[in-house]
Each structure stands twice: as C-alpha cells, then as structure tokens.
Design a protein around this motif. Structure first.
Motif: not given
Ligand code: HEM
Length: 187
Positions: A35, A48, A51, A104, A107, A110, A141, A144, A148
């Motif tokens: 995404m 988003y 996710h 999480p 995230g 963030f 960011r 996160h 992850t």
């Molecule tokens: C076990 C849970 C989670 C895993 C394994 C995970 C994994 C990831 C991964 C691999 C990315 C891409 C990172 C990158 O390449 O920049 C990402 C991006 C993101 N995650 Fe998660 N995530 C989790 C939980 C969450 C939660 C709970 C939220 C918010 C409530 C969240 C919000 C986001 C957002 C907003 C992005 C986009 C970052 C951007 O725009 O650069 N994530 N996540």
C-alpha cells in the motif's frame, strides 16, 4: 493426549490465538509493503484502513493471548531439547510477544501523529494517542518500519526453528501447536 512432560500439546485457546495472529500478520505485513507504494487513490485509502484494522486486531488478540497464557500456562518444552535451545526459544517467544504488541502500537501512534484517526472496522473510532506533529510522525513511521521488519525477521527464525524440529529433530515441538499434525518419532 500424552502426559509425558514435554509431549503435552497447547490447549485449544492457545492454538486458536496463535494461528489467528499468525494469519493476520501474514496478511497485514505484505499489505503494508504494497500500500505504501501506491499513489493516492480510493484504493490506497481503503488498503490503509484494512491494514490498520488487521493490525489493531493483532494488538487486541495479543492482550487476550497474554491473559490466556497467564490463566493456562503452556506445556513445558520436550526434555530432549538442550538447555541452550530452551533458553533461545524462551527469549525468541518473549521477543515475539513484545514485537506483536509494539509493532501495531507504533502504527497507531504514527497514524495519530499524522493526524489520521483509526476507525476500527469502520465503526469504532479509536482515540488518537498523540497530537498531530509532522516531525514526530516521520520518526514514528521509521520506528513502525523498523519494528515490523524486525518482527518479520524473528517470525522467519521462529518458523524455521519449528520446521527444523519437525524435519530434522523429529520431535514433538511443531505438533504441539498443530493438533492435526502427526507427531515426530523421537521424544
Ligand atoms: C502486526 C501489525 C502490523 C504489521 C506487521 C505492520 C506492517 C507494516 C509494514 C510492513 C508497513 C510498510 C512499511 C514501509 O515499507 O514503509 C506498514 C506501514 C504502515 N502501517 Fe503498519 N503494520 C502493523 C500494524 C499497524 C497498525 C495497527 C497501524 C495503525 C493503526 C498501522 C499503520 C500503518 C501505516 C499508516 C503505514 C504506512 C506508512 C507510510 O505511509 O509510510 N500499522 N505497516
């Protein structure tokens, strides 16, 4: 079920929670990677949301898992496992629990700092944990992503160790967590 120490299986609650969390993480990790590369579109915003919902589900299930583990402690590891391996397994499991809460949460933090409220399943608005702050959001960011990716690495090691027990050591370790799997032939 065998009563031999180390041969007992995890109870149904622990097995269900383990595989539910595993499936959710396996879905949301590649979804996160995919995404972020999309250009702004309704699809990107929808992904988003998915996710975040899956990630928040992991966060909630992990607290349930911790509570369940306290009430119903896991069976001891097989006696055939050397001491060093039990120590490493214990440390890896502790790290997995920590990362499955922290990743999480980072995230959620963030998203809050970015100024995007998380509405769980599109119906339950979660409180923003931080005020909107661009510099903090950029830092979170990065955090996160680090958490992850570390989680992904530890999961690979964890799965690799489980497969090693099944195929090389031929012990009961994997079948304790997969009730329908034939047990290994050594104890
Ligand atoms: C076990 C849970 C989670 C895993 C394994 C995970 C994994 C990831 C991964 C691999 C990315 C891409 C990172 C990158 O390449 O920049 C990402 C991006 C993101 N995650 Fe998660 N995530 C989790 C939980 C969450 C939660 C709970 C939220 C918010 C409530 C969240 C919000 C986001 C957002 C907003 C992005 C986009 C970052 C951007 O725009 O650069 N994530 N996540």
């Amino acid at each position: 079920m065998s009563t031999q120490p180390g041969n007992a299986r995890y109870n149904w609650g622990a097995v269900g929670l383990h595989w539910a969390v595993a499936v959710l993480v396996i879905c949301t990790f590649p979804l996160g990677l995919y995404m972020v590369g999309l250009s702004l579109s309704p699809l990107k915003l929808k992904l988003y949301s998915y996710h975040k919902w899956i990630g928040v589900s992991v966060f909630l299930l992990m607290w349930l898992r911790i509570g369940w583990r306290i009430l119903r402690p896991p069976p001891p590891l097989p006696a055939s496992m050397p001491r060093w391996e039990r120590t490493v397994a214990g440390a890896a499991h502790g790290l997995l629990y920590l990362l499955l809460i922290a990743a999480p949460l980072s995230g959620w933090l963030f998203s809050s700092a970015e100024g995007f409220q998380t509405v769980y399943l599109g119906i339950i608005p979660l409180p923003d944990l931080l005020d909107k702050d661009k510099i903090l959001a950029d830092f979170l960011r990065f955090i996160h992503m680090m958490l992850t990716f570390t989680l992904g690495g530890v999961i690979l090691l964890h799965a690799g160790a489980a497969l090693k027990h099944y195929f090389l050591d031929r012990d009961q370790v994997l079948s304790r967590m997969i009730p329908w799997l034939k047990r290994g032939d050594s104890t």
